[in-house]
Write an enzyme that holds these catalytic residues in place. Structure first.
Site: not given
Length: 484
Positions: A193, A233
């Site tokens: 992330d 991501e």
């Protein structure tokens, strides 16, 4: 990761019974529906300023939803994906509390990234303007410590999410400790992330620079050595996604949701077809996630054209607002406490005006597009915008983060659109053709034909968007059958 549809969910918002509750749902109500589950942040605390993405302790499961033993048990039956937040840590973490108390004498002082570390000789206004950031204000937070020292912390997202120095041994040790804990719990895949923001370098955008690729590669290799695959991501210009895909196990196809919505709105598939010709094959496909519906992924970047024109991007965003009866407008941009101004906050079902047929068309396109599909828990249940939760928290993304009780789940499963979606998911999971080759067939601009072939098995999706019709056929070499 199995080539089967994966579930994305919070442990506390689908049934409200924590990790063991999710395990039970996957084994019972949704038996045979999912090959794996992406458990959104389950570490302490799950209810921070950014619903778990501001961890106080990244290696501790929030005891309100379970334990590492619970994670290990679910991972014995399902592929489990967990988030590793490589960019930042909470301002309430024990590490930063120690820094606040002891200043530069703290053993954790160098864990945190300061503006001065990146710009030791000061920073010009021009250098600051180069920095890419997902929020309108500066990515810095000034803090006065108990010792009287003042430091300027790098805070990409919020003042509560303090960026770590991933190049320092303390930063590397911190991230390695998370990797090892995940490995011990049997987690098969990690999602990096905010990885695009992890490396900061003076004179650059501090986003997906060459050094960022090096960091991702090094970290991914550590994960692979522990038997874990890596999903990166990144929301960015579509060429960037294609480049990233060449260097990692998996990337998200974040362009797909906007292009599917555009296709249904405009009643033609030209832009979607162009994307499917060049989109990464090692991707995870989504229509909805815990964040909003991305726009940056299809928009132009400077003078480089996007997958959609500026006009079509505006029409897309406005169509979501219109279809949702202006609910999404109340949750997007400056209307609520949004971290990402390039996303529209809305359930995908409401983005399509709760049109069951168009919703199933969208899911069919997702499942036939190259990549491993993920379905968000709200999308699984054809969830509607939670305006009460939005009004209560004033957090835009909460419009798409409803808390489902067990009885509410049971009622949703009875809906025809959910029954049809589950039928689609099971077909995508079980038909052998999806283990073979993908082909985008020649067709008119208002028709989409996607085919998968493996040995003597074939499946084909045909969509006529002007008529809002779709048909799925499959064969085993001897007979041809219709699914829808």
């Amino acid at each position: 990761m199995k080539n089967k549809v994966q579930l994305i969910t919070y442990a506390d918002r689908l049934g409200k019974q924590g990790i063991t509750g999710i395990h039970s749902l996957l084994s019972n109500e949704f038996s045979g529906v999912f090959g794996g589950v992406h458990l959104l942040p389950f570490y302490f605390p799950i209810d921070g300023a950014d619903t778990g993405y501001d961890p106080i302790n990244h290696t501790q499961v929030d005891q309100r939803i379970g334990s590492w033993d619970d994670v290990a048990k679910i991972s014995e039956e399902f592929d489990v994906m967990g988030d590793i937040i490589v960019n930042h840590i909470s301002a309430q973490s024990k590490e930063f509390l120690d820094v606040e108390a002891n200043g530069s004498d703290s053993e954790f002082f160098n864990l945190f990234l300061t503006k001065e570390k990146v710009f030791p000789n000061g920073v010009s206004e021009a250098a600051i303007k180069l920095i890419y950031r997902p929020r309108p204000d500066l990515p810095f937070t000034r803090k006065k410590l108990t010792t009287g020292e003042e430091i300027t912390l790098w805070t990409t997202f919020t003042s509560n999410q303090l960026d770590i120095d991933v190049n320092h041994p303390l930063g590397q040790s911190y991230l390695n400790s998370i990797l090892n804990k995940f490995h011990e719990a049997g987690i098969k895949m990690i999602r990096l992330d905010a990885a695009g923001y992890a490396i900061k370098k003076a004179g650059t955008s501090c986003f997906m620079i060459p050094e960022t690729y090096e960091f991702i590669d090094q970290f991914a290799n550590k994960a692979k050595n522990l038997g874990m695959e890596v999903l990166v991501e990144i929301h960015s210009y579509f060429h960037e996604q294609i480049n990233i895909a060449k260097k990692v196990d998996y990337v998200y196809d974040f362009a797909l949701p906007a292009l599917v919505l555009h296709s249904i709105r405009s009643q033609q598939f030209m832009e979607l077809k162009k994307w499917l010709e060049i989109s990464p094959r090692n991707c995870v496909t989504v229509l909805d996630t815990h964040d909003g519906i991305g726009v940056i992924d299809v928009a132009r970047s400077g003078d480089k054209p996007g997958l959609l024109s500026d006009k079509d991007v505006d029409l897309l965003v406005n169509s979501i607002h219109e279809n949702s009866k202006e609910q999404s407008r109340k949750a997007t941009g400056d209307a609520a406490s949004n971290l990402d101004l390039y996303q529209v906050n809305c359930t995908f079902y409401d983005a399509l005006g709760q049109n069951d047929q168009n919703y199933l068309i969208a899911r069919a396109i997702q499942f036939f597009s190259p990549g491993v599909p993920q379905v968000y828990y709200m999308g699984l249940l054809a969830g509607e915008n939670d305006m009460k939760l939005l009004e209560s928290t004033k957090i835009g993304r909460d419009i798409n983060r409803h808390f489902y009780g067990k009885s509410e789940i049971e009622e949703c499963i009875k809906k025809d659109v959910v029954k049809s979606l589950i039928k689609l998911i099971k077909f995508r999971n079980d038909h052998p053709s999806f283990n073979g080759s993908f082909k985008l067939e020649e067709s008119d601009k208002d028709t989409l034909i996607l085919t998968w072939t493996h040995n003597n098995h074939e499946s084909t999706l045909r969509v006529n968007i002007k008529k809002s019709e779709f048909k799925i056929t499959w064969s085993d070499g001897d007979t041809t059958n219709n699914l829808f």
